[in-house]
Write a protein that holds these residues in place. Structure first.
Motif, PDB file in Angstrom:
ATOM      1  N   MET A   1      52.290  34.575  38.789  1.00 20.64           N
ATOM      2  CA  MET A   1      51.195  34.600  37.835  1.00 20.64           C
ATOM      3  C   MET A   1      51.773  34.561  36.428  1.00 20.64           C
ATOM      4  O   MET A   1      52.920  34.956  36.199  1.00 20.64           O
ATOM      5  CB  MET A   1      50.347  35.860  38.030  1.00 20.64           C
ATOM      6  N   TYR A   3      47.137  38.256  33.953  1.00 19.15           N
ATOM      7  CA  TYR A   3      46.515  39.579  33.974  1.00 19.15           C
ATOM      8  C   TYR A   3      45.046  39.504  33.565  1.00 19.15           C
ATOM      9  O   TYR A   3      44.267  40.404  33.857  1.00 19.15           O
ATOM     10  CB  TYR A   3      47.257  40.533  33.041  1.00 19.15           C
ATOM     11  N   GLU A  10      41.701  35.236  37.355  1.00 24.08           N
ATOM     12  CA  GLU A  10      42.004  34.774  38.713  1.00 24.08           C
ATOM     13  C   GLU A  10      42.512  35.891  39.624  1.00 24.08           C
ATOM     14  O   GLU A  10      43.235  35.642  40.582  1.00 24.08           O
ATOM     15  CB  GLU A  10      42.973  33.594  38.693  1.00 24.08           C
ATOM     16  N   TYR A  11      42.128  37.131  39.333  1.00 30.68           N
ATOM     17  CA  TYR A  11      42.603  38.240  40.151  1.00 30.68           C
ATOM     18  C   TYR A  11      42.079  38.154  41.580  1.00 30.68           C
ATOM     19  O   TYR A  11      42.732  38.630  42.509  1.00 30.68           O
ATOM     20  CB  TYR A  11      42.253  39.593  39.527  1.00 30.68           C
ATOM     21  N   ARG A  12      40.927  37.530  41.791  1.00 31.29           N
ATOM     22  CA  ARG A  12      40.391  37.421  43.148  1.00 31.29           C
ATOM     23  C   ARG A  12      41.289  36.550  44.031  1.00 31.29           C
ATOM     24  O   ARG A  12      41.480  36.833  45.202  1.00 31.29           O
ATOM     25  CB  ARG A  12      38.970  36.886  43.121  1.00 31.29           C
ATOM     26  N   ARG A  58      44.530  36.201  43.609  1.00 27.51           N
ATOM     27  CA  ARG A  58      45.719  37.009  43.871  1.00 27.51           C
ATOM     28  C   ARG A  58      45.421  38.104  44.884  1.00 27.51           C
ATOM     29  O   ARG A  58      46.258  38.420  45.730  1.00 27.51           O
ATOM     30  CB  ARG A  58      46.282  37.584  42.578  1.00 27.51           C
ATOM     31  N   LEU A  59      44.232  38.669  44.826  1.00 30.27           N
ATOM     32  CA  LEU A  59      43.845  39.693  45.786  1.00 30.27           C
ATOM     33  C   LEU A  59      43.847  39.135  47.202  1.00 30.27           C
ATOM     34  O   LEU A  59      44.348  39.774  48.135  1.00 30.27           O
ATOM     35  CB  LEU A  59      42.464  40.263  45.445  1.00 30.27           C
TER      36      LEU A  59
END
Length: 117
Positions: free
Chosen positions: A43, A71, A74-76, A78-79
């Protein structure tokens, strides 16, 4: 091995939602792993994926790099990758289809010569 919630403990109405959560991202990584000897998933703004790439560049090893957000976004995606792999941080480094860990784990394998084998 890490504990994973048994399917029997997940209500049937949500099993599909769990199984298909961001499956396109997982498939993209799986396809990259199948097509490349070394894959680094990272990331933006995180210094550890950059370190992994620098280590591989310095060793003259070819790799595929996939980047999913920062940070701030697009955390979803990465989750979903964390849920799939079980690895809690970035980067995720795969060698010959095997998750070897992150940048520090890669560095150890480079220094002890195991990655060259």
């Amino acid at each position: 091995m890490r504990a994973i919630l048994e399917e029997s403990k997940i209500h049937p109405a949500v099993r599909g939602k769990i199984a298909n959560y961001r499956s396109e991202v997982v498939k993209e990584v799986q396809d990259a792993i199948a097509a490349n000897r070394i894959v680094v998933v990272g990331m933006r703004q995180n210094p550890w994926p950059k370190k992994a790439r620098r280590l591989l560049d310095a060793a003259g090893l070819a790799y595929k790099y996939l980047e999913y957000g920062s940070y701030l976004g697009e955390y979803r995606k990465r989750l979903a990758l964390k849920m799939w792999s079980g690895w809690p941080t970035y980067p995720m480094v795969f060698v010959k289809g095997v998750l070897i860990g992150g940048a520090q784990d890669l560095e150890k394998l480079l220094h002890n010569g195991e990655l060259r084998k």
